[in-house]
Scaffold this motif. Structure first.
Motif, PDB file in Angstrom:
ATOM      1  N   GLY A 128       0.808  -1.215   0.000  1.00 57.67           N
ATOM      2  CA  GLY A 128       0.000   0.000   0.000  1.00 57.67           C
ATOM      3  C   GLY A 128       0.837   1.258   0.000  1.00 57.67           C
ATOM      4  O   GLY A 128       0.523   2.227  -0.693  1.00 57.67           O
ATOM      5  N   GLY A 150       0.922   3.948  -2.990  1.00 61.10           N
ATOM      6  CA  GLY A 150       0.605   5.348  -2.698  1.00 61.10           C
ATOM      7  C   GLY A 150       1.697   6.289  -3.147  1.00 61.10           C
ATOM      8  O   GLY A 150       1.432   7.396  -3.627  1.00 61.10           O
ATOM      9  N   ARG A 154      -6.758   8.279   5.192  1.00 62.86           N
ATOM     10  CA  ARG A 154      -6.355   6.879   5.007  1.00 62.86           C
ATOM     11  C   ARG A 154      -7.015   5.988   6.058  1.00 62.86           C
ATOM     12  O   ARG A 154      -7.379   4.843   5.771  1.00 62.86           O
ATOM     13  CB  ARG A 154      -4.842   6.741   5.135  1.00 62.86           C
ATOM     14  N   ASN A 178      -8.506   5.320  -1.877  1.00 61.61           N
ATOM     15  CA  ASN A 178      -7.092   5.573  -1.601  1.00 61.61           C
ATOM     16  C   ASN A 178      -6.395   6.285  -2.757  1.00 61.61           C
ATOM     17  O   ASN A 178      -5.547   7.150  -2.551  1.00 61.61           O
ATOM     18  CB  ASN A 178      -6.359   4.258  -1.306  1.00 61.61           C
ATOM     19  N   SER A 191      -4.210   9.951  -2.859  1.00 60.05           N
ATOM     20  CA  SER A 191      -2.870  10.170  -3.426  1.00 60.05           C
ATOM     21  C   SER A 191      -2.891  11.311  -4.430  1.00 60.05           C
ATOM     22  O   SER A 191      -1.989  12.160  -4.453  1.00 60.05           O
ATOM     23  CB  SER A 191      -2.363   8.889  -4.096  1.00 60.05           C
ATOM     24  N   ASN A 204       2.126   9.131   4.139  1.00 63.62           N
ATOM     25  CA  ASN A 204       1.799   7.913   3.401  1.00 63.62           C
ATOM     26  C   ASN A 204       2.165   6.675   4.214  1.00 63.62           C
ATOM     27  O   ASN A 204       1.404   5.707   4.291  1.00 63.62           O
ATOM     28  CB  ASN A 204       2.539   7.919   2.061  1.00 63.62           C
ATOM     29  N   ASN A 227      -1.062   4.669   5.721  1.00 64.11           N
ATOM     30  CA  ASN A 227      -1.282   3.291   5.264  1.00 64.11           C
ATOM     31  C   ASN A 227      -1.174   2.298   6.412  1.00 64.11           C
ATOM     32  O   ASN A 227      -1.900   1.300   6.444  1.00 64.11           O
ATOM     33  CB  ASN A 227      -0.287   2.926   4.157  1.00 64.11           C
ATOM     34  N   SER A 248      -4.500   2.539   8.210  1.00 63.31           N
ATOM     35  CA  SER A 248      -5.570   1.975   7.397  1.00 63.31           C
ATOM     36  C   SER A 248      -5.527   0.453   7.384  1.00 63.31           C
ATOM     37  O   SER A 248      -6.542  -0.223   7.592  1.00 63.31           O
ATOM     38  CB  SER A 248      -5.459   2.518   5.966  1.00 63.31           C
TER      39      SER A 248
END
Length: 202
Positions: free
Chosen positions: A66, A70, A115, A122, A126, A143, A147, A150
């Motif tokens: 992820g 991202g 997130r 998602n 970004s 990020n 992530n 999330s």
């Protein structure tokens, strides 16, 4: 899981005989495709990792995939295909205009929040980050943490499906602790910024 994703995954695994973390050779490209076009939910990749690697390793692999996706989508949006992404997502951007303003204002923390709470795709997060005033190093940090938050949350929600009867107490407790730490950092940061602004005014 989408049928075509399942078919491609099964074929790839049978052909390459991938195992362990080498599954990322398949799932990172899939995550990038998902990040660019949103053909299937990222949850598909998380479930695949969980089923093949177990809870801890599966979540860690999902975080790697992820985060990589991202980062790729952000860089492509910001430096290579900004016009194309803008045309493709123009309608959705208008729908999430208030979140774009929030991202411009809160930067890193807005990305982490978006997130964590599944209120928009998602890939759109970004792209919105790429066209915001968020700097590259700030996005890298947000990020990574966003992530992590999330996927951690999704792991709690889905682990009992993949592994019925599993004890999730430690996973839930550690996630709550993680959120508390983030909340404390956010409050402290805002207070420091408020004092700076007050000092500049006086």
């Amino acid at each position: 899981m989408n049928e075509w994703v399942k078919e491609i995954t099964d074929w790839f695994l049978e052909t390459t005989q991938l195992g362990g973390y080498s599954i990322l050779l398949l799932t990172i490209p899939l995550a990038v495709v998902q990040g660019l076009f949103g053909f299937f939910p990222f949850a598909t990749i998380v479930m695949l990792h969980l089923s093949l690697l177990g809870i801890t390793n599966g979540l860690f692999a999902s975080w790697i995939a992820g985060t990589a996706a991202g980062m790729v989508v952000y860089l492509m949006c910001r430096y290579f295909f900004a016009d194309w992404f803008h045309r493709r997502w123009l309608v959705k951007l208008q729908k999430y205009e208030k979140w774009q303003k929030g991202l411009d204002r809160y930067g890193v923390w807005a990305v982490i929040f978006l997130r964590t709470i599944p209120i928009m795709p998602n890939n759109l997060i970004s792209f919105m980050s790429a066209i915001s005033n968020l700097k590259l190093h700030s996005y890298v940090w947000s990020n990574l943490v966003g992530n992590l938050s999330s996927i951690w949350l999704f792991g709690i929600l889905s682990a009992s499906i993949v592994f019925p009867g599993v004890n999730l107490q430690d996973l839930i407790f550690s996630y709550v602790l993680f959120l508390l730490v983030l909340g404390v950092i956010f409050v402290i940061r805002n207070r420091i910024l408020s004092k700076k602004k007050e000092g500049m005014r006086s």
